[in-house]
Design a protein around this motif. Structure first.
Motif, PDB file in Angstrom:
ATOM      1  N   THR A 116       0.821  -1.212   0.000  1.00 52.84           N
ATOM      2  CA  THR A 116       0.000   0.000   0.000  1.00 52.84           C
ATOM      3  C   THR A 116       0.853   1.261   0.000  1.00 52.84           C
ATOM      4  O   THR A 116       0.504   2.255  -0.656  1.00 52.84           O
ATOM      5  CB  THR A 116      -0.927   0.010   1.228  1.00 52.84           C
ATOM      6  N   PHE A 117       1.981   1.222   0.729  1.00 55.30           N
ATOM      7  CA  PHE A 117       2.842   2.402   0.873  1.00 55.30           C
ATOM      8  C   PHE A 117       4.287   2.029   0.504  1.00 55.30           C
ATOM      9  O   PHE A 117       5.142   1.872   1.394  1.00 55.30           O
ATOM     10  CB  PHE A 117       2.776   2.942   2.302  1.00 55.30           C
ATOM     11  N   PRO A 118       4.571   1.868  -0.769  1.00 57.36           N
ATOM     12  CA  PRO A 118       5.889   1.370  -1.192  1.00 57.36           C
ATOM     13  C   PRO A 118       7.047   2.310  -0.879  1.00 57.36           C
ATOM     14  O   PRO A 118       8.198   1.860  -0.833  1.00 57.36           O
ATOM     15  CB  PRO A 118       5.719   1.200  -2.717  1.00 57.36           C
ATOM     16  N   ARG A 119       6.775   3.594  -0.636  1.00 59.10           N
ATOM     17  CA  ARG A 119       7.865   4.537  -0.380  1.00 59.10           C
ATOM     18  C   ARG A 119       8.273   4.587   1.098  1.00 59.10           C
ATOM     19  O   ARG A 119       9.244   5.254   1.456  1.00 59.10           O
ATOM     20  CB  ARG A 119       7.467   5.942  -0.844  1.00 59.10           C
ATOM     21  N   VAL A 120       7.549   3.881   1.942  1.00 63.24           N
ATOM     22  CA  VAL A 120       7.929   3.813   3.360  1.00 63.24           C
ATOM     23  C   VAL A 120       9.063   2.795   3.516  1.00 63.24           C
ATOM     24  O   VAL A 120       9.033   1.712   2.932  1.00 63.24           O
ATOM     25  CB  VAL A 120       6.728   3.405   4.233  1.00 63.24           C
ATOM     26  N   ILE A 121      10.053   3.158   4.297  1.00 64.65           N
ATOM     27  CA  ILE A 121      11.189   2.263   4.553  1.00 64.65           C
ATOM     28  C   ILE A 121      11.131   1.789   6.005  1.00 64.65           C
ATOM     29  O   ILE A 121      11.463   2.548   6.924  1.00 64.65           O
ATOM     30  CB  ILE A 121      12.528   2.978   4.297  1.00 64.65           C
ATOM     31  N   PRO A 122      10.685   0.547   6.257  1.00 67.16           N
ATOM     32  CA  PRO A 122      10.679   0.038   7.623  1.00 67.16           C
ATOM     33  C   PRO A 122      12.112  -0.283   8.061  1.00 67.16           C
ATOM     34  O   PRO A 122      12.860  -0.922   7.325  1.00 67.16           O
ATOM     35  CB  PRO A 122       9.845  -1.253   7.525  1.00 67.16           C
ATOM     36  N   ARG A 123      12.468   0.163   9.231  1.00 66.01           N
ATOM     37  CA  ARG A 123      13.773  -0.153   9.819  1.00 66.01           C
ATOM     38  C   ARG A 123      13.485  -0.929  11.103  1.00 66.01           C
ATOM     39  O   ARG A 123      13.044  -0.364  12.104  1.00 66.01           O
ATOM     40  CB  ARG A 123      14.550   1.124  10.099  1.00 66.01           C
ATOM     41  N   VAL A 124      13.713  -2.234  11.067  1.00 64.94           N
ATOM     42  CA  VAL A 124      13.250  -3.123  12.139  1.00 64.94           C
ATOM     43  C   VAL A 124      14.398  -3.537  13.048  1.00 64.94           C
ATOM     44  O   VAL A 124      15.465  -3.948  12.587  1.00 64.94           O
ATOM     45  CB  VAL A 124      12.580  -4.385  11.548  1.00 64.94           C
ATOM     46  N   VAL A 125      14.160  -3.443  14.352  1.00 67.27           N
ATOM     47  CA  VAL A 125      15.099  -3.902  15.373  1.00 67.27           C
ATOM     48  C   VAL A 125      14.398  -4.993  16.179  1.00 67.27           C
ATOM     49  O   VAL A 125      13.292  -4.793  16.681  1.00 67.27           O
ATOM     50  CB  VAL A 125      15.518  -2.744  16.309  1.00 67.27           C
ATOM     51  N   VAL A 126      15.040  -6.145  16.304  1.00 64.92           N
ATOM     52  CA  VAL A 126      14.441  -7.283  17.000  1.00 64.92           C
ATOM     53  C   VAL A 126      15.107  -7.469  18.355  1.00 64.92           C
ATOM     54  O   VAL A 126      16.338  -7.476  18.464  1.00 64.92           O
ATOM     55  CB  VAL A 126      14.572  -8.574  16.166  1.00 64.92           C
ATOM     56  N   GLY A 127      14.295  -7.605  19.382  1.00 64.48           N
ATOM     57  CA  GLY A 127      14.797  -7.877  20.734  1.00 64.48           C
ATOM     58  C   GLY A 127      13.656  -8.415  21.558  1.00 64.48           C
ATOM     59  O   GLY A 127      12.527  -8.529  21.067  1.00 64.48           O
ATOM     60  N   ASN A 128      13.897  -8.754  22.810  1.00 68.53           N
ATOM     61  CA  ASN A 128      12.775  -9.236  23.612  1.00 68.53           C
ATOM     62  C   ASN A 128      11.826  -8.079  23.938  1.00 68.53           C
ATOM     63  O   ASN A 128      12.133  -6.912  23.702  1.00 68.53           O
ATOM     64  CB  ASN A 128      13.249  -9.974  24.877  1.00 68.53           C
ATOM     65  N   SER A 129      10.657  -8.416  24.455  1.00 72.27           N
ATOM     66  CA  SER A 129       9.618  -7.404  24.660  1.00 72.27           C
ATOM     67  C   SER A 129      10.055  -6.297  25.603  1.00 72.27           C
ATOM     68  O   SER A 129       9.754  -5.116  25.380  1.00 72.27           O
ATOM     69  CB  SER A 129       8.345  -8.075  25.184  1.00 72.27           C
ATOM     70  N   GLN A 130      10.792  -6.660  26.668  1.00 75.22           N
ATOM     71  CA  GLN A 130      11.211  -5.650  27.635  1.00 75.22           C
ATOM     72  C   GLN A 130      12.177  -4.661  27.008  1.00 75.22           C
ATOM     73  O   GLN A 130      12.071  -3.443  27.212  1.00 75.22           O
ATOM     74  CB  GLN A 130      11.869  -6.329  28.840  1.00 75.22           C
ATOM     75  N   LEU A 131      13.120  -5.170  26.220  1.00 73.24           N
ATOM     76  CA  LEU A 131      14.085  -4.292  25.551  1.00 73.24           C
ATOM     77  C   LEU A 131      13.380  -3.364  24.573  1.00 73.24           C
ATOM     78  O   LEU A 131      13.661  -2.160  24.517  1.00 73.24           O
ATOM     79  CB  LEU A 131      15.126  -5.139  24.817  1.00 73.24           C
ATOM     80  N   THR A 132      12.442  -3.912  23.808  1.00 77.55           N
ATOM     81  CA  THR A 132      11.703  -3.092  22.841  1.00 77.55           C
ATOM     82  C   THR A 132      10.903  -2.007  23.549  1.00 77.55           C
ATOM     83  O   THR A 132      10.881  -0.848  23.129  1.00 77.55           O
ATOM     84  CB  THR A 132      10.766  -3.982  22.009  1.00 77.55           C
ATOM     85  N   GLU A 133      10.238  -2.377  24.643  1.00 75.27           N
ATOM     86  CA  GLU A 133       9.458  -1.404  25.410  1.00 75.27           C
ATOM     87  C   GLU A 133      10.347  -0.257  25.891  1.00 75.27           C
ATOM     88  O   GLU A 133       9.984   0.918  25.777  1.00 75.27           O
ATOM     89  CB  GLU A 133       8.801  -2.091  26.604  1.00 75.27           C
ATOM     90  N   ASN A 134      11.517  -0.587  26.405  1.00 77.45           N
ATOM     91  CA  ASN A 134      12.420   0.447  26.912  1.00 77.45           C
ATOM     92  C   ASN A 134      12.893   1.379  25.795  1.00 77.45           C
ATOM     93  O   ASN A 134      13.016   2.591  25.993  1.00 77.45           O
ATOM     94  CB  ASN A 134      13.629  -0.204  27.596  1.00 77.45           C
ATOM     95  N   ARG A 135      13.136   0.829  24.616  1.00 86.14           N
ATOM     96  CA  ARG A 135      13.629   1.647  23.505  1.00 86.14           C
ATOM     97  C   ARG A 135      12.532   2.555  22.951  1.00 86.14           C
ATOM     98  O   ARG A 135      12.820   3.656  22.481  1.00 86.14           O
ATOM     99  CB  ARG A 135      14.204   0.754  22.403  1.00 86.14           C
ATOM    100  N   VAL A 136      11.287   2.113  23.010  1.00 88.00           N
ATOM    101  CA  VAL A 136      10.188   2.993  22.610  1.00 88.00           C
ATOM    102  C   VAL A 136      10.025   4.105  23.649  1.00 88.00           C
ATOM    103  O   VAL A 136       9.808   5.268  23.302  1.00 88.00           O
ATOM    104  CB  VAL A 136       8.876   2.199  22.438  1.00 88.00           C
ATOM    105  N   ALA A 137      10.148   3.745  24.917  1.00 89.99           N
ATOM    106  CA  ALA A 137       9.988   4.737  25.991  1.00 89.99           C
ATOM    107  C   ALA A 137      11.031   5.846  25.896  1.00 89.99           C
ATOM    108  O   ALA A 137      10.758   7.006  26.206  1.00 89.99           O
ATOM    109  CB  ALA A 137      10.058   4.052  27.352  1.00 89.99           C
ATOM    110  N   THR A 138      12.251   5.484  25.450  1.00 88.71           N
ATOM    111  CA  THR A 138      13.311   6.488  25.327  1.00 88.71           C
ATOM    112  C   THR A 138      13.359   7.109  23.929  1.00 88.71           C
ATOM    113  O   THR A 138      14.284   7.835  23.603  1.00 88.71           O
ATOM    114  CB  THR A 138      14.684   5.862  25.640  1.00 88.71           C
TER     115      THR A 138
END
Length: 313
Positions: A116-138
């Motif tokens: 639907t949105f071909p010009r969007v570039i997803p940049r994905v970082v994989v980690g456990n849920s706690q690590l991801t939560e902390n990185r969103v919070a910061t």
């Protein structure tokens, strides 16, 4: 839009190497060195210490890096906002996901979004849920897809769906013939658990504790960060594990593993999280809504497939 010298400096600081930064930026190493030299001449101070094959930041370098990250982030945000005025959704979207969501939910979710949105570039970082939560919070990440309900004040979360958790084991394991298992049924068997900070580990521990069984009495034989390794050891008869239904459907269909419902039933939530006071571009809002819709639809599909798999085995 951002100063090229800052982009190069940021890459060198993050990669810790002129060579790796050059590869990342598709530049020659002399060109990278020149950009750093230009930046140091601009500030009239040394930003990087070079010696014994290692690179470290000077105090001035630490300061420049902090501002470079903010400037580069604002530059990406500016690109995204301007593109919105032309109704072309584009730009970089920094997404964090737990390992299970990354492996079994994210591919289809991203595929449909990109169509639907071909010009969007997803940049994905994989980690456990706690690590991801902390990185969103910061605010290191724009959005997170996790398997725990966030209680951080800095985060806004949206419940998208839930996924059943099952005991998994080899078809030859003593538990394999059970129609359902309680916590007390598991005590005498070896338990293959996940790494600290993993959402499924936390839910499993709550399951035992709710049954009055302290974790000190649970026979843990391994703590693993890799779901693939968990499934392999379980399939080889090394013990049982607790895993997401979505993650084991193929293994059950192919006869490598048996999935047994827990009693009482337990589920892992699928949550979409964003920084509470983060500037909300249309890109972030659109992806968040897309993720909620797709995760809910996929959860229904996985549940139906699990019913069919259980009937066939």
């Amino acid at each position: 839009m951002a100063d090229r010298r800052l982009q190069v400096f940021h890459a060198v600081a993050k990669h810790g190497s002129f060579t790796r930064a050059a590869e990342h930026l598709f530049m020659t190493q002399p060109a990278v060195t020149f950009q750093i030299k230009q930046l140091e001449e601009h500030f009239n101070t040394r930003l990087l210490e070079r010696g014994h094959g290692r690179i470290s930041l000077t105090p001035a370098g630490e300061l420049v890096l902090a501002y470079a990250e903010r400037i580069l982030g604002l530059s990406e945000e500016l690109e995204s906002r301007v593109s919105e005025l032309t109704d072309e959704l584009s730009g970089v979207l920094n997404i964090g996901t737990s390992t299970t969501i990354a492996a079994y939910w994210l591919p289809q979710l991203l595929e449909r979004f990109k169509r639907t949105f071909p010009r969007v570039i997803p940049r994905v970082v994989v980690g456990n849920s706690q690590l991801t939560e902390n990185r969103v919070a910061t605010r290191e990440l724009d959005i997170g897809l996790i398997e725990i309900v966030s209680d951080q004040q800095a985060i806004e979360h949206f419940s998208a769906a839930k996924d059943a958790l099952l005991v998994i084991c080899a078809p030859t394991h003593p538990l394999a013939k059970a129609s359902a298992v309680q916590a007390s049924d598991l005590i005498e068997h070896a338990f293959i658990t996940r790494d600290p900070g993993n959402a499924i580990r936390e839910i499993a521990e709550e399951f035992f504790e709710a049954a009055g069984i302290p974790m000190a009495e649970v026979n843990i034989c391994a703590e693993l960060g890799s779901l693939a390794t968990v499934k392999h050891l379980a399939a080889e008869g090394m013990g049982y594990a607790i895993a997401s239904q979505a993650a084991i459907l193929r293994d059950i269909r192919e006869g490598r593993l048996v999935g047994i419902p827990l009693e009482p039933r337990i589920y892992t939530p699928l949550e979409v999280i964003i920084p509470r006071d983060k500037f909300r571009s249309r890109l972030i809002n659109t992806f968040a809504e897309h993720a909620r819709t797709e995760l809910a639809a996929m959860a229904e599909t996985f549940a139906l497939k699990a019913q069919l798999a259980s009937r066939n085995h």
